[in-house]
Design an enzyme around this catalytic site. Sequence first.
Site, short mmCIF file in Angstrom:
data_model
loop_
_atom_site.label_atom_id
_atom_site.label_comp_id
_atom_site.label_asym_id
_atom_site.label_seq_id
_atom_site.Cartn_x
_atom_site.Cartn_y
_atom_site.Cartn_z
N ASP A 1 49.07 117.31 81.34
CA ASP A 1 50.20 118.04 81.91
C ASP A 1 51.25 117.09 82.46
O ASP A 1 50.92 116.04 83.03
CB ASP A 1 49.73 118.96 83.04
CG ASP A 1 48.71 119.99 82.58
OD1 ASP A 1 48.59 120.19 81.35
OD2 ASP A 1 48.03 120.58 83.43
N LYS B 1 54.35 122.89 97.20
CA LYS B 1 54.33 122.77 95.75
C LYS B 1 55.27 123.74 95.05
O LYS B 1 56.09 123.34 94.21
CB LYS B 1 52.90 122.95 95.22
CG LYS B 1 52.80 122.77 93.71
CD LYS B 1 51.37 122.78 93.22
CE LYS B 1 51.33 122.55 91.70
NZ LYS B 1 49.94 122.51 91.18
N ASP C 1 55.13 122.28 79.15
CA ASP C 1 54.99 120.88 79.56
C ASP C 1 53.53 120.47 79.64
O ASP C 1 53.19 119.49 80.29
CB ASP C 1 55.68 120.64 80.91
CG ASP C 1 55.06 121.46 82.03
OD1 ASP C 1 54.30 122.41 81.73
OD2 ASP C 1 55.33 121.16 83.21
#
Length: 763
Positions: free
Chosen positions: A463, A530, A693
């Site tokens: 990732d 996050k 991604d």
Amino acid sequence: MSSAEQEGDLPPGRQLVRLAIEPTAEAFADFKDRALNGAAVSVDAADILCSIGDEEAAALTARVVMHAAAEGMMLTATALRVADAMIDHIQLLSVRQRSVKALKTHLLKQGRKSQTKRRRRNLRGFYERMGADRTFTMKQRLRAGVKAIELFCDATGLFVIDTTGFGKRRIRPTEAVHKWLEQQHARCELLSPIHLPMIVPPRRWVSPHRGGYITKHPGNRLVKQANRKYHEQIRDVEMPAVYDAVNAVQSTPWRINTRLYEIVRSIWDGGGLLGGLPERDPQPVPVRPVTDDEEVIGRWKREAMNIYDANNKQVAQRISMSQRLWIAEKFRDEEEIFFPHALDFRGRVYPIPVGGPNPQGDDLSKALLEFARGEPITDQGAQWLAIHLANQFGQDKLPFEERVDWVFANEAMILDSARDPLDGERFWATADNPFLALAACFEWLGYFENGGDWITHLPIHLDGSNSGLQHFSALLRDPVGGAAVNLVPQDRPADIYSDVARLAQAKVDASDDENVRLWLDGKVTRKVAKRPTMTFTYSATRYGMLDQIYQTLREIDRDGQHIDGDNYAASFAMSHVLWDSIRETVIAASAAMDWLRQAARVMTKAGKPIWWTTPAGLPVLQDYPNTRRDMIRVYHQNKEMRLIVHADDKGIDGRRQANAIAPNVIHSFDAAHLMDVANRCHAQAIDLAVVHDSFGCLASRAYEMRGILRDSFADQYSVDRLAELRDELLAQLPEEFHGQLPPLPPFGDLDIEAIRRSEYLFG
């Protein structure tokens, strides 16, 4: 035989037909009788509902509502989808009744052409000549859809039209659905989504309108873009890299991970909650406090509203769960299954069937799949399996060597999970991604017992670390942002979320604001920072961050109260702190986003939509029109409901253009990187799983794929992509607006070539 025994002998599908379709069909028949006999019913609804058979209307309504509930769709969108499904049925049935041969000949002829205005006119003319064209207004469609849903809800008791805590209406499953799922009546055709995986390779995309499913269907498009001008524009565009990439991704053969499926089925059928499966019982709504304190009452209302909405979502989650298991069971014996793919308007690749296991689903949806083609794992591949396994347990910020060490330190627990996942220590259930972790435990057991000769089928994922910031940092050669997201070689992986959390904590410790100080004593954790940090480069607003922080606090509070005070007040205060902390951390990205917004405003001022070409060669059109809010009155259970429908209006919506340009450009750039990686992997015969991604392959090919990921990323940004975009905008602008386009933000001194040596660019 008793009626209960007879019911038990019926197949689940027949039980559901009796439960849902038959009474709904009777309700439709009664509505038609009343309409034809002059009763006071909605004429708009009757125009459509009286044109379709009772059973057909009931089946279509039941199926659409079931999936809308699983997806959490609002009432307006669900009603329009129900009505459109009926209209499609009415038109196709009418043509088929008149001339099957003419229909087949016409569809075959039209199937070889692109979707143009002329083709659409020809299709309308064909329906008119066949006497099958039925055009209905938005009001007719909405009222017919709502009436169909109302009849279905009232007849079955399976669903109700409900209002959420935010004042929006959606279809909510009732307790009857709870009971139905508990009795395992969910394994029926009604749970089959509109699109399913294929058991043969998909048709290769060779034009914007030909590819994917072998069976032709109206509206089949490579790029999901609502603007008709776009499809006319790209009809003659040469973009071989785009077609090749989508074809490469959808040519990957998959199969159901039967061992994992059997474990999940056992847990689900036994009523267990292991691995984060949906809750069976609703959360208790707190009792209203006996007080006149408005702040206390306001806090109670927010908590009660959130619990109420969460309880409503639980049943939808259980329907979705049943759907995934039904599809997994349907395809479990197939040697190979395939997922046809298409693109969104920015070029991001998505599987078309998403109702069950799919390569871009959640933890369980992905874990239920594995590559159909396997090969020996090798000892080097086992290292990547160990890294992947550690990642599922949240160890992804350790250096690779330490992740491997972590696996060996916990090997006894990993092997216990694989050998006895239900009655053992259940170590796998403590992972961040429990079912992906369990699948990896099974694979580690295979390697443990067979060594490098073990035939692996498991996708190993690498990732990106905050993909949006990676692309912005490379775009402007930003050494600070680049170091924060692993664009440069480092001994340990950088973690921008922890960096932002530390800066925010320092601001909290220095603050005198009482709500900010609720976060003292290290309460600004990586988890809190996050989501806001991840979405900042996609134009997240401070208000959006408030909601993200509030939701994170609710998750943390399941293990005990995190904040000694009102969560909402604390979230509001922290949204300001994190907003400032993120902007101070990613200064160059903020400058690029500001430039893009200013450029979008100039384009809107000139009355121009925004076109650009991705590095893969895909034209992208951003053209958000002004919209108007039309109110349509419908009636449900003798009460008036006012539904708002957004319709396109004249002109360009400058606010939406400016807010959307930064995330859309970055999404188009990460999509271009994915396409290049897909083509390079296909050339090396590497089966690939992609989630924007995140890139997955067999462990034995992970080292090769990592090199491809780095080289492709470096190659993409070896040229000035922002300058290319500016030049494309200048070419679209009238000359008198050229001077209003702001100068580009300055380049930094990040060495793009260093990306090729970055150990943790993807990991």
